[in-house]
Design an enzyme around this catalytic site. Structure first.
Site, PDB file in Angstrom:
ATOM      1  N   ASP A   1      10.363  -7.454  -7.147  1.00 12.69           N
ATOM      2  CA  ASP A   1       9.771  -7.225  -8.453  1.00 12.69           C
ATOM      3  C   ASP A   1       9.518  -8.604  -9.050  1.00 12.69           C
ATOM      4  O   ASP A   1      10.110  -9.602  -8.630  1.00 12.69           O
ATOM      5  CB  ASP A   1      10.695  -6.381  -9.348  1.00 12.69           C
ATOM      6  CG  ASP A   1       9.907  -5.752 -10.493  1.00 12.69           C
ATOM      7  OD1 ASP A   1      10.380  -4.757 -11.067  1.00 12.69           O
ATOM      8  OD2 ASP A   1       8.795  -6.241 -10.796  1.00 12.69           O
TER       9      ASP A   1
HETATM   10  C1  GLC Z   1       6.891  -5.632 -13.746  1.00 15.46           C
HETATM   11  C2  GLC Z   1       7.438  -4.300 -13.257  1.00 15.46           C
HETATM   12  C3  GLC Z   1       6.825  -3.852 -11.966  1.00 15.46           C
HETATM   13  C4  GLC Z   1       5.398  -4.392 -11.905  1.00 15.46           C
HETATM   14  C5  GLC Z   1       5.511  -5.893 -11.762  1.00 15.46           C
HETATM   15  C6  GLC Z   1       4.131  -6.565 -11.797  1.00 15.46           C
HETATM   16  O1  GLC Z   1       7.858  -6.316 -14.447  1.00 15.46           O
HETATM   17  O2  GLC Z   1       8.844  -4.154 -13.172  1.00 15.46           O
HETATM   18  O3  GLC Z   1       6.862  -2.421 -11.940  1.00 15.46           O
HETATM   19  O4  GLC Z   1       4.707  -3.830 -10.806  1.00 15.46           O
HETATM   20  O5  GLC Z   1       6.349  -6.474 -12.732  1.00 15.46           O
HETATM   21  O6  GLC Z   1       3.552  -6.388 -13.053  1.00 15.46           O
END
Ligand code: GLC
Length: 745
Positions: free
Chosen positions: A262
Site C-alpha cells: 500500500d
Molecule cells: C491509499 C489506499 C489504497 C490506494 C493507494 C493508492 O492510501 O490505502 O487503497 O489504492 O493508497 O492511492
C-alpha cells in the site's frame, strides 16, 4: 544512399537469417521461459529499479530491453483521474473523466455473481482505454466494525459472500488484460491509526473470517497482484510480513503474482527484502497527501537495497524472485498483446452502473406497501424530496477511491427525470451536512453553501411536507472525513447533522414518508417505527439518481439484500463489546503503536447476533421485494454423507405476488453437536432466482464437507466432525423458512 542500404540490411538481415525475436518478447513462449530470459538480460540496477515506483502510480519496466512501464490506478469503483508525476493533485487533463460504478457494498448487496462479472468487465474496459495495467482494487476487508471509514469499498461482513462476489470481478477484469490488486491484505478492518495498529487475532478467526475472500481471490480468481495493508500483524507491518506473505499467500495458496505495498506501507528495508514484498509504492507518503517529494531512489527497495547487495550483506536471490513476479505482472498486462483497447464512458458502462445499482439497492421496510410510488393514478402526486444527499455529488471524496466523473445523476435529478410531468416534485434542503466539494484539487463544481439555520431548514421542510402526498427523505452519510472516508472512522453509529430529529419531524408531518439512506455502512435508526418505508441506497456512482428512481417508482422491483448486519446500537456489535482493547485498540506506552484485539473471534456480524441472541435492526441477508415469495419444504437427497461425498438440498420457491421479481435464497449450515464453539449458523450457499408471478422454481444447493468444516488451529487444517448437522433455507439470516437435519458419517 550508403546509410539507407545499411539500414535496410540491418532490418532485413536478421529476418533473412531466420533469427526470431528474443524469447521474452515472444508471447507464444511459456511465461516462465520469457521471465527467465528477460531476467538473464537485466543488470543489477535494472533489477532494483523494476521493484519500486518511479512516480506516484507507475514503476519502470526495463527501457533498454523494451519492457514497458507498469501503470497502476485507483480504484475499486472507477478509474482515478490523472495526477502529475509526483503529485496527489489532479494533472488537469480533460480526457480522463470516467464512469463511477456503484461502491462494492452495493455490488455485494446484489448477491449476484453476474453483476460482479459485469462490473469487472466494465471497469477494466475503462482502465484499458486509459492505458492502465493494474487496477488497485477490489477491496474485500471484512466489516468487523460499522465505524470503519472504508467499509463502503468492501463487500460486507461474511467471508463466504465476499468470496463468491469478488471472483467474477477478478476474472472478467483480468480477461481484459488488466490486473486486479486485491486489497488490503490483510486485517485492515479500521482506519483509526491504520499505519500503526497491530492486530492481535487467533488463527481460527484469521482463517475462518479474514482470509477466505483473499484466498478465493487467489485460488479461484487467479489474482495477478495483491496489495499489502498498512497495519501490523504479529508486530510486523503487513507489507513485509513473513507469515501473511511468504507462508500463507505464497506458500499455502501458491500465489504467483506480485505483492504491491500500500502507498506508504513499507517501513523496513531488510524485512522488505526477505518477507515477500515485490513492488514498493508510495513510500515516505501517507498514501493520501503528505510525503517527501521525488523520494523514489530512497525507497527501501531502491538505493538502500542496492547498497546492502554491494556491501555483500544480502544476496540477490530475493531480488530475482521479486523481479520474476513483477515481470510476470508486466507480461500479463502491459505486454499482453491479446488485450483490446477498452472503452470509456460508453452507454454500456452507464447501463452496467445502473443495473448494478438497481440490483444492489435494498428495500428494508415497506409498510402499507407505500412503495412503489404510483404515478399512473389520477392526478399528479405532490412529491417533496428532502435532504442534502438528494443534491450532493458523492463521487468526489472518500480518499483514494475519489473519482472525476463524466456525469453523476443525483437523486433529486433522477426522481425529477423519472416523474417528468406525472408528478409535482419539490425540494427542501432539510439539513446542512458537508458543503465541501473538493478533493485532490478536483471540485464537483457544486455550491452547497446555505446561510439558513438548522431550524429554518427544518421548518421549511416540515411545512412543505404537510402539503405533500409523498415525502422522500434522502440522507445518510457522505464521503467527508469522519463519515464514509478513508483514513478516518466514524465516532458513532448514528446519522450526523441532526437528521434523526428531522426525520421524526417529517414523520409527524406526513404519514407517507420514505427514508432513502445513502451510506456504505450501517446506521442507527431510532425513528424506524415511525417511518413506513426505508430504502438502503449505497454510494451508487454515476447512475445514482436513476437507480434510486427505478426502485422508488417501481420500474425495477428491488432485489438486494444486506451484506452486513444493521445493529440497533454499537454495543450490539462484537468488536464493541469488549472495550477499547477490542476497538479501536490500546496505545503502547511510549510508542506510536496500538494493539487491537479481535476478541470477538469468529463471532463477526450475524454470527455475534445469533450467539448473543441480539435482535438486529435489520439482519444480514434481509431485503424486501414488491412481490412475495413462498418457500416450500427443504429436502435433502440423502440423510448422511461420507467423507468426500456431497449432499444436495432442494427447496421450491414461489413468487406468490403479482410482480415479477428476484429472490436471494440463502443456505446456512449449523453444527449442533460440535466439540468446539461454532456460530449458530453460517452462510454456505446462495442463489438469486428470478420468478414471474405464480412461478415456482426448485432451488438446489450442493455442498460437501468443506461447508461443514471449521478451522482447527492446533492441527492447522479444516476439520468436519462426524455427527449431526442442520441445513437452513432462509430469506435472511433472521428469516429461516425451512430446515433439514443430516449427518456426516
Ligand atoms: C491509499 C489506499 C489504497 C490506494 C493507494 C493508492 O492510501 O490505502 O487503497 O489504492 O493508497 O492511492
Amino acid at each position: 544512399m550508403k546509410k539507407t542500404i545499411l539500414a535496410l540490411v540491418a532490418i532485413t538481415a536478421p529476418l533473412l537469417l531466420g533469427a526470431s525475436k528474443p524469447i521474452y518478447l515472444d508471447s507464444s513462449k511459456p511465461m516462465d521461459l520469457r521471465v527467465d530470459d528477460a531476467l538473464s538480460r537485466m543488470n543489477l540496477s535494472e533489477k532494483i529499479a523494476l521493484i519500486h515506483a518511479q512516480s506516484k502510480f507507475c514503476s519502470p519496466g526495463v527501457a533498454r530491453l523494451g519492457i514497458p512501464e507498469l501503470w497502476t490506478t485507483d480504484g475499486p469503483h472507477g478509474i482515478r483521474p490523472e495526477v502529475l508525476w509526483d503529485e496527489w493533485n489532479q494533472a488537469g487533463w480533460t480526457s480522463d473523466s470516467c464512469v463511477a460504478f456503484p461502491a462494492l457494498t452495493c455490488l455485494a448487496a446484489s448477491w449476484n455473481p453476474d453483476m460482479s462479472a459485469l462490473y469487472g468487465k466494465s471497469i477494466s474496459e475503462e482502465a484499458l482505454y486509459r492505458g492502465k495495467d493494474v487496477l488497485l482494487g477490489p477491496g474485500v476487508n471484512i466489516l468487523r466494525t460499522p465505524l470503519n471509514g472504508r467499509n463502503f469499498e468492501y463487500m460486507g461482513e461474511d467471508p463466504y459472500l465476499a468470496s463468491k462476489m469478488v471472483v467474477p470481478y477478478i476474472r472478467n477484469c483480468q480477461d481484459n488484460g488488466v490486473a486486479v490488486c486485491v486489497k488490503h491484505y490483510a486485517l485492515n478492518n479500521q482506519e483509526f491509526e491504520r499505519h500503526n495498529t497491530n492486530v492481535v487475532i487467533d488463527d481460527r478467526t484469521l482463517y475462518e473470517i479474514y482470509l477466505p475472500a483473499f484466498k478465493a481471490a487467489v485460488e479461484d480468481g487467479g489474482a495477478w497482484s495483491i496489495m499489502g495493508s498498512y497495519n501490523l500483524y504479529q508486530n510486523q507491518h503487513v507489507c513485509h510480513n513473513d507469515r501473511l506473505l511468504n507462508k500463507i499467500l505464497k506458500g499455502e495458496w501458491g500465489f504467483d503474482g506480485a505483492v504491491i505495498s500500500d502507498w506508504g506501507g513499507t517501513h523496513d528495508t531488510r524485512e522488505a527484502i526477505t518477507n515477500g514484498l515485490d513492488l514498493e509504492f508510495g513510500t515516505w507518503t501517507d498514501g493520501l497527501s503528505m510525503g517527501a517529494t521525488n523520494a523514489y531512489d530512497n525507497y527501501h527497495m531502491a538505493r538502500p537495497y542496492l547498497e546492502l547487495i554491494e556491501k555483500g550483506e544480502v544476496g540477490t536471490d530475493e531480488l530475482d524472485e521479486k523481479c520474476r513476479r513483477v515481470l510476470r505482472l508486466i507480461f500479463r498486462t502491459a505486454m499482453n498483446n491479446e488485450k483490446g483497447y477498452g472503452s470509456l464512458c460508453s452507454d454500456e458502462h452507464y447501463e452496467a452502473a445502473r443495473r448494478i445499482g438497481d440490483e444492489g439497492i435494498v428495500l428494508l421496510k415497506n409498510k402499507k406497501n407505500l412503495l412503489p410510488v404510483r404515478l399512473d393514478g389520477t392526478g399528479k402526486p405532490r412529491i417533496l424530496v428532502v435532504g442534502e444527499n438528494a443534491i450532493k455529488m458523492m463521487t468526489v471524496g472518500g480518499g483514494s477511491s475519489s473519482l472525476k466523473v463524466q456525469h453523476e445523476v443525483l437523486p433529486l435529478d433522477g426522481i425529477r427525470a423519472f416523474c417528468g410531468d406525472r408528478a409535482d416534485v419539490d425540494f427542501a434542503r432539510g439539513y446542512i451536512g458537508d458543503v465541501n466539494v473538493m478533493q485532490d484539487g478536483l471540485s464537483t463544481g457544486q455550491d452547497l453553501t446555505d446561510s439558513r439555520s438548522q431550524q429554518q431548514l427544518m421548518d421549511e421542510a416540515v411545512a412543505k411536507a404537510a402539503k405533500a402526498d409523498y415525502v422522500i427523505f434522502v440522507g445518510g452519510l457522505n464521503k467527508a472525513s469522519g463519515q464514509d472516508c478513508e483514513d478516518s472512522d466514524r465516532k458513532s453509529l448514528g446519522l450526523p447533522y441532526g437528521q434523526d430529529e428531522l426525520i421524526e419531524a417529517l414523520a409527524k408531518a406526513n404519514g407517507n414518508l420514505v427514508v432513502v439512506n445513502i451510506s456504505g455502512n450501517p446506521v442507527a435508526m431510532p425513528w424506524v417505527d415511525k417511518v413506513p418505508a426505508i430504502v438502503q441506497a449505497w454510494f451508487l456512482g454515476s447512475e445514482a439518481g436513476n437507480s434510486i428512481a427505478d426502485i422508488l417508482f417501481g420500474a425495477v422491483n428491488p432485489s438486494g439484500k444486506l451484506p452486513m448486519t444493521f445493529p440497533v446500537a454499537l454495543s450490539d456489535v462484537g468488536a464493541h463489546a469488549a472495550g477499547p482493547a477490542s476497538y479501536p485498540g490500546i496505545r503502547r506506552e511510549g510508542s506510536d503503536k496500538y494493539d487491537t484485539e479481535y476478541s470477538e473471534g469468529i463471532l463477526v456480524g450475524y454470527r455475534w447476533s445469533d450467539a448473543k441472541k441480539i435482535k438486529p435492526l435489520f439482519a444480514f441477508g434481509h431485503g424486501l421485494s414488491y412481490t412475495t415469495f413462498d418457500y416450500g419444504k427443504l429436502k435433502a437427497d440423502k440423510k448422511s454423507i461420507a467423507d468426500g461425498e456431497s449432499i444436495t438440498f432442494t427447496i421450491p420457491v414461489t413468487n406468490s405476488g403479482k410482480t415479477a421479481g428476484a429472490e436471494i435464497v440463502q443456505l446456512y449450515i449449523s453444527d449442533p453437536e460440535s466439540s468446539v464453539m461454532r456460530p449458530v449458523k453460517e452462510l454456505k450457499a446462495f442463489e438469486k432466482v428470478y420468478l414471474k408471478p405464480g412461478e415456482t422454481r426448485d432451488v438446489k444447493f450442493t455442498v460437501g464437507k468443506d461447508a461443514l468444516s471449521y478451522f482447527d488451529a492446533d492441527k492447522h487444517c479444516w476439520v468436519a466432525e462426524p455427527g449431526e448437522f442442520v441445513a437452513h433455507a432462509a430469506a435472511a439470516s433472521d428469516d429461516i423458512r425451512s430446515s433439514v437435519r443430516f449427518s456426516l458419517k
